[in-house]
Motif scaffolding. Structure first.
Motif, PDB file in Angstrom:
ATOM      1  N   ALA A 133       0.838  -1.204   0.000  1.00 41.20           N
ATOM      2  CA  ALA A 133       0.000   0.000   0.000  1.00 41.20           C
ATOM      3  C   ALA A 133       0.874   1.255   0.000  1.00 41.20           C
ATOM      4  O   ALA A 133       1.953   1.272   0.606  1.00 41.20           O
ATOM      5  CB  ALA A 133      -0.909  -0.009   1.229  1.00 41.20           C
ATOM      6  N   PRO A 134       0.414   2.297  -0.726  1.00 39.98           N
ATOM      7  CA  PRO A 134      -0.882   2.469  -1.401  1.00 39.98           C
ATOM      8  C   PRO A 134      -0.884   2.015  -2.861  1.00 39.98           C
ATOM      9  O   PRO A 134      -1.789   2.363  -3.609  1.00 39.98           O
ATOM     10  CB  PRO A 134      -1.085   3.978  -1.322  1.00 39.98           C
ATOM     11  N   LEU A 135       0.121   1.256  -3.279  1.00 36.97           N
ATOM     12  CA  LEU A 135       0.207   0.815  -4.669  1.00 36.97           C
ATOM     13  C   LEU A 135      -0.736  -0.366  -4.905  1.00 36.97           C
ATOM     14  O   LEU A 135      -1.046  -1.126  -3.986  1.00 36.97           O
ATOM     15  CB  LEU A 135       1.640   0.423  -5.017  1.00 36.97           C
ATOM     16  N   HIS A 136      -1.199  -0.505  -6.152  1.00 41.13           N
ATOM     17  CA  HIS A 136      -2.091  -1.628  -6.480  1.00 41.13           C
ATOM     18  C   HIS A 136      -1.252  -2.875  -6.721  1.00 41.13           C
ATOM     19  O   HIS A 136      -0.267  -2.847  -7.471  1.00 41.13           O
ATOM     20  CB  HIS A 136      -2.919  -1.303  -7.733  1.00 41.13           C
ATOM     21  N   PRO A 137      -1.624  -4.020  -6.116  1.00 43.41           N
ATOM     22  CA  PRO A 137      -0.788  -5.222  -6.227  1.00 43.41           C
ATOM     23  C   PRO A 137      -0.630  -5.755  -7.644  1.00 43.41           C
ATOM     24  O   PRO A 137       0.368  -6.403  -7.951  1.00 43.41           O
ATOM     25  CB  PRO A 137      -1.509  -6.240  -5.333  1.00 43.41           C
ATOM     26  N   SER A 138      -1.608  -5.493  -8.514  1.00 45.28           N
ATOM     27  CA  SER A 138      -1.502  -5.987  -9.892  1.00 45.28           C
ATOM     28  C   SER A 138      -0.643  -5.092 -10.768  1.00 45.28           C
ATOM     29  O   SER A 138      -0.253  -5.490 -11.871  1.00 45.28           O
ATOM     30  CB  SER A 138      -2.898  -6.116 -10.517  1.00 45.28           C
ATOM     31  N   ASP A 139      -0.354  -3.886 -10.295  1.00 42.85           N
ATOM     32  CA  ASP A 139       0.408  -2.929 -11.102  1.00 42.85           C
ATOM     33  C   ASP A 139       1.858  -2.806 -10.654  1.00 42.85           C
ATOM     34  O   ASP A 139       2.751  -2.551 -11.467  1.00 42.85           O
ATOM     35  CB  ASP A 139      -0.252  -1.548 -11.052  1.00 42.85           C
ATOM     36  N   TRP A 140       2.096  -2.964  -9.346  1.00 42.21           N
ATOM     37  CA  TRP A 140       3.435  -2.691  -8.845  1.00 42.21           C
ATOM     38  C   TRP A 140       4.361  -3.884  -9.007  1.00 42.21           C
ATOM     39  O   TRP A 140       3.983  -5.028  -8.773  1.00 42.21           O
ATOM     40  CB  TRP A 140       3.386  -2.323  -7.361  1.00 42.21           C
ATOM     41  N   LYS A 141       5.573  -3.599  -9.415  1.00 43.49           N
ATOM     42  CA  LYS A 141       6.644  -4.585  -9.399  1.00 43.49           C
ATOM     43  C   LYS A 141       7.954  -3.856  -9.121  1.00 43.49           C
ATOM     44  O   LYS A 141       8.121  -2.688  -9.492  1.00 43.49           O
ATOM     45  CB  LYS A 141       6.723  -5.366 -10.712  1.00 43.49           C
ATOM     46  N   ALA A 142       8.841  -4.532  -8.459  1.00 40.71           N
ATOM     47  CA  ALA A 142      10.104  -3.912  -8.079  1.00 40.71           C
ATOM     48  C   ALA A 142      10.993  -3.719  -9.299  1.00 40.71           C
ATOM     49  O   ALA A 142      11.052  -4.573 -10.182  1.00 40.71           O
ATOM     50  CB  ALA A 142      10.811  -4.782  -7.047  1.00 40.71           C
ATOM     51  N   ARG A 143      11.668  -2.586  -9.338  1.00 39.62           N
ATOM     52  CA  ARG A 143      12.680  -2.395 -10.364  1.00 39.62           C
ATOM     53  C   ARG A 143      13.866  -3.305 -10.083  1.00 39.62           C
ATOM     54  O   ARG A 143      14.123  -3.683  -8.942  1.00 39.62           O
ATOM     55  CB  ARG A 143      13.128  -0.932 -10.396  1.00 39.62           C
ATOM     56  N   VAL A 144      14.605  -3.639 -11.132  1.00 37.24           N
ATOM     57  CA  VAL A 144      15.697  -4.601 -10.995  1.00 37.24           C
ATOM     58  C   VAL A 144      16.685  -4.155  -9.925  1.00 37.24           C
ATOM     59  O   VAL A 144      17.136  -4.961  -9.088  1.00 37.24           O
ATOM     60  CB  VAL A 144      16.415  -4.785 -12.352  1.00 37.24           C
ATOM     61  N   ILE A 145      16.988  -2.882  -9.911  1.00 35.19           N
ATOM     62  CA  ILE A 145      17.978  -2.383  -8.959  1.00 35.19           C
ATOM     63  C   ILE A 145      17.472  -2.451  -7.522  1.00 35.19           C
ATOM     64  O   ILE A 145      18.244  -2.459  -6.567  1.00 35.19           O
ATOM     65  CB  ILE A 145      18.384  -0.932  -9.327  1.00 35.19           C
ATOM     66  N   GLU A 146      16.125  -2.524  -7.356  1.00 35.86           N
ATOM     67  CA  GLU A 146      15.537  -2.542  -6.014  1.00 35.86           C
ATOM     68  C   GLU A 146      15.318  -3.953  -5.464  1.00 35.86           C
ATOM     69  O   GLU A 146      15.037  -4.119  -4.271  1.00 35.86           O
ATOM     70  CB  GLU A 146      14.181  -1.821  -6.033  1.00 35.86           C
ATOM     71  N   VAL A 147      15.415  -4.968  -6.322  1.00 35.58           N
ATOM     72  CA  VAL A 147      15.053  -6.331  -5.919  1.00 35.58           C
ATOM     73  C   VAL A 147      15.849  -6.830  -4.709  1.00 35.58           C
ATOM     74  O   VAL A 147      15.266  -7.352  -3.749  1.00 35.58           O
ATOM     75  CB  VAL A 147      15.181  -7.300  -7.115  1.00 35.58           C
ATOM     76  N   PRO A 148      17.185  -6.691  -4.680  1.00 29.90           N
ATOM     77  CA  PRO A 148      17.909  -7.206  -3.507  1.00 29.90           C
ATOM     78  C   PRO A 148      17.468  -6.550  -2.199  1.00 29.90           C
ATOM     79  O   PRO A 148      17.243  -7.238  -1.193  1.00 29.90           O
ATOM     80  CB  PRO A 148      19.367  -6.892  -3.829  1.00 29.90           C
ATOM     81  N   MET A 149      17.320  -5.222  -2.208  1.00 26.60           N
ATOM     82  CA  MET A 149      16.938  -4.523  -0.984  1.00 26.60           C
ATOM     83  C   MET A 149      15.516  -4.886  -0.556  1.00 26.60           C
ATOM     84  O   MET A 149      15.270  -5.230   0.607  1.00 26.60           O
ATOM     85  CB  MET A 149      17.037  -3.007  -1.190  1.00 26.60           C
ATOM     86  N   LEU A 150      14.562  -4.839  -1.507  1.00 29.22           N
ATOM     87  CA  LEU A 150      13.174  -5.119  -1.165  1.00 29.22           C
ATOM     88  C   LEU A 150      12.984  -6.588  -0.785  1.00 29.22           C
ATOM     89  O   LEU A 150      12.131  -6.916   0.044  1.00 29.22           O
ATOM     90  CB  LEU A 150      12.263  -4.743  -2.328  1.00 29.22           C
ATOM     91  N   GLY A 151      13.772  -7.470  -1.400  1.00 24.26           N
ATOM     92  CA  GLY A 151      13.708  -8.875  -1.027  1.00 24.26           C
ATOM     93  C   GLY A 151      14.119  -9.077   0.424  1.00 24.26           C
ATOM     94  O   GLY A 151      13.484  -9.841   1.162  1.00 24.26           O
ATOM     95  N   ARG A 152      15.196  -8.401   0.855  1.00 22.42           N
ATOM     96  CA  ARG A 152      15.619  -8.504   2.259  1.00 22.42           C
ATOM     97  C   ARG A 152      14.554  -7.953   3.187  1.00 22.42           C
ATOM     98  O   ARG A 152      14.266  -8.534   4.246  1.00 22.42           O
ATOM     99  CB  ARG A 152      16.935  -7.753   2.460  1.00 22.42           C
ATOM    100  N   LEU A 153      13.941  -6.828   2.802  1.00 25.82           N
ATOM    101  CA  LEU A 153      12.899  -6.229   3.629  1.00 25.82           C
ATOM    102  C   LEU A 153      11.696  -7.162   3.761  1.00 25.82           C
ATOM    103  O   LEU A 153      11.117  -7.306   4.845  1.00 25.82           O
ATOM    104  CB  LEU A 153      12.468  -4.885   3.039  1.00 25.82           C
ATOM    105  N   LEU A 154      11.297  -7.805   2.650  1.00 21.31           N
ATOM    106  CA  LEU A 154      10.152  -8.712   2.701  1.00 21.31           C
ATOM    107  C   LEU A 154      10.456  -9.928   3.567  1.00 21.31           C
ATOM    108  O   LEU A 154       9.626 -10.339   4.392  1.00 21.31           O
ATOM    109  CB  LEU A 154       9.762  -9.144   1.286  1.00 21.31           C
ATOM    110  N   ARG A 155      11.639 -10.504   3.405  1.00 24.84           N
ATOM    111  CA  ARG A 155      11.999 -11.656   4.233  1.00 24.84           C
ATOM    112  C   ARG A 155      12.046 -11.282   5.705  1.00 24.84           C
ATOM    113  O   ARG A 155      11.628 -12.050   6.579  1.00 24.84           O
ATOM    114  CB  ARG A 155      13.346 -12.226   3.782  1.00 24.84           C
ATOM    115  N   SER A 156      12.521 -10.066   5.995  1.00 25.17           N
ATOM    116  CA  SER A 156      12.546  -9.598   7.373  1.00 25.17           C
ATOM    117  C   SER A 156      11.131  -9.394   7.901  1.00 25.17           C
ATOM    118  O   SER A 156      10.812  -9.768   9.042  1.00 25.17           O
ATOM    119  CB  SER A 156      13.346  -8.299   7.477  1.00 25.17           C
ATOM    120  N   HIS A 157      10.260  -8.818   7.072  1.00 20.58           N
ATOM    121  CA  HIS A 157       8.879  -8.543   7.476  1.00 20.58           C
ATOM    122  C   HIS A 157       8.142  -9.827   7.823  1.00 20.58           C
ATOM    123  O   HIS A 157       7.335  -9.868   8.760  1.00 20.58           O
ATOM    124  CB  HIS A 157       8.170  -7.803   6.334  1.00 20.58           C
ATOM    125  N   LEU A 158       8.432 -10.890   7.063  1.00 18.42           N
ATOM    126  CA  LEU A 158       7.763 -12.178   7.282  1.00 18.42           C
ATOM    127  C   LEU A 158       8.569 -13.110   8.185  1.00 18.42           C
ATOM    128  O   LEU A 158       8.158 -14.261   8.390  1.00 18.42           O
ATOM    129  CB  LEU A 158       7.511 -12.871   5.939  1.00 18.42           C
TER     130      LEU A 158
END
Length: 421
Positions: free
Chosen positions: A72-97
């Motif tokens: 949120a507030p992004l729509h799940p069907s529209d949002w995807k991580a940019r390639v440069i953001e994948v490592p950082m956002l992946g760590r954040l998601l694994r930490s969140h879960l």
């Protein structure tokens, strides 16, 4: 061992539950996390997967997280991580879960598109199981998958709704399909309570074709009205309308007016009530829809007579040809009796269904399934270029028929323009 599951519909969660009960994910010895998302155009006003009916499924999961809340507030069907953001956002998601080094297995639906594709790109270095809860499993993979994702997919779980067909989904990357037993899915339904107020000797299945811009809202309303008039012509005076969860209440309101004119008692099932619960509770005399997967579950799981109406319009309107709804509507149109305006039922013409579906699948994604060219060519040679299922321009573009020569006048005009330039 942690397993992460993803679902966007209650029907999908029911399919996961059936797969668990059938032992497809092993014993429940570790954490099982369910990510849910609402992918409707306006998810904030659409009933969530966790609404009525999910309570009986909830004990199978240790944790349930909302993907909509995470992005949120992004729509799940529209949002995807940019390639440069994948490592950082992946760590954040694994930490969140609290996944530490990552899960032992990732279980996804609709892997070719966000949000499933986005989640698979962020939660890396683990095998992926893909499950399909409907007729789309028999069609080709919608979009090419990167090797980082396709190389991790180990199996495809699916409901065996059309036993004579083998899924095309993910065949191009060598993934073997694994059909789920009917008894497991029926067992899940037995756990789910039927809501009060369900009544009807026939059922109309609503979809959300206008929201997908396949038909106009007026045409969709007329399609539902046509189904109701045909049922009335067959003598049905009590009809249940099962709207699609993402369609809102407009369809039911419009249909009530028609029912009043026809003298038909119309009941409307709740948006969150699975169609299968309606079939199980009512055992209707007839179920009619356009090309809903629920037509097949009604017939396959409960032996209920089914009929279709409107497939010809949808086949004409679907665009582009690669539209992932094309195989589901082709299957229904080719196998399900057709309900006419006067209430009569007409049998569809006899067809070699596996060959037809593979021919359509080849025309949809010819580069991904070159091994189907021979099957498609043989089907076209035997049955001709059936305009209902194939477009001449598409057949020409994949080399199954000669490309038409342009009119001489048009060619001369282009030549003159080229010479003038």
């Amino acid at each position: 061992m942690t397993q992460v599951f993803y679902s966007s519909t209650l029907f999908g969660a029911m399919t996961l539950a059936a797969a668990m009960d059938a032992g497809r994910f092993g014993p429940h010895t570790g954490r099982r996390i369910l990510l849910v998302s609402g992918n409707a155009a306006i998810p904030e006003i659409t009933p969530s997967l966790e609404a009525a009916g999910f309570a009986s499924l909830r004990p199978r999961f240790d944790e349930v997280w909302s993907w909509n809340d995470i992005v949120a507030p992004l729509h799940p069907s529209d949002w995807k991580a940019r390639v440069i953001e994948v490592p950082m956002l992946g760590r954040l998601l694994r930490s969140h879960l609290s996944l530490d080094d990552g899960p032992a297995e990732l279980v996804m639906e609709s892997i070719a598109v966000p949000p499933a594709r986005t989640i698979a790109a962020l939660i890396r270095d683990c095998p992926i199981t893909v499950y399909s809860d409907g007729l789309m499993s028999y069609g080709p993979t919608r979009d090419p998958l990167p090797l980082e994702i396709s190389g991790r997919i180990t199996r495809l779980l699916h409901l065996d709704l059309v036993p004579e067909l083998t899924p095309l989904l993910l065949r191009e990357v060598g993934v073997a399909p694994d059909p789920l037993p009917d008894a497991a899915f029926r067992g899940v339904l037995d756990e789910m309570p039927a809501p009060d107020g369900l009544s009807g000797e026939a059922v109309i299945l609503g979809q959300y074709l206008s929201a997908l811009e396949i038909v106009t809202p007026e045409e969709e309303a007329e399609l539902h009205s046509g189904m109701l008039r045909a049922l009335a012509a067959r003598g049905h005076r009590k009809v249940l309308f099962k709207p699609h969860p993402a369609a809102g209440r407009r369809h039911a309101q419009q249909l009530r007016q028609v029912a009043g004119q026809l003298g038909v008692e119309l009941s409307v099932a709740g948006e969150t009530v699975p169609a299968e619960i309606c079939f199980q509770a009512l055992r209707p005399e007839l179920v009619v829809g356009c090309f809903s997967t629920a037509l097949m579950t009604a017939h396959r799981l409960f032996g209920v007579p089914i009929a279709t109406m409107g497939c010809d319009l949808v086949l004409e309107r679907l665009a582009p040809y690669e539209n992932s709804n094309r195989v589901p509507v082709t299957i229904v149109d080719a196998t399900v009796p057709r309900l006419a305006a006067d209430g009569s039922l007409g049998a569809p013409p006899e067809v070699d269904l596996p060959a037809l579906v593979e021919a359509v699948g080849f025309c949809m994604q010819s580069e991904a399934y070159p091994e189907l060219r021979e099957v498609a060519a043989r089907h076209i040679e035997t049955h001709g270029a059936q305009a209902r299922y194939f477009k001449n321009r598409r057949l020409a573009s994949v080399g199954l028929v000669p490309a038409p020569e342009p009119p001489k006048g048009r060619a001369l005009t282009r030549l003159r323009r080229a010479l003038t330039r």
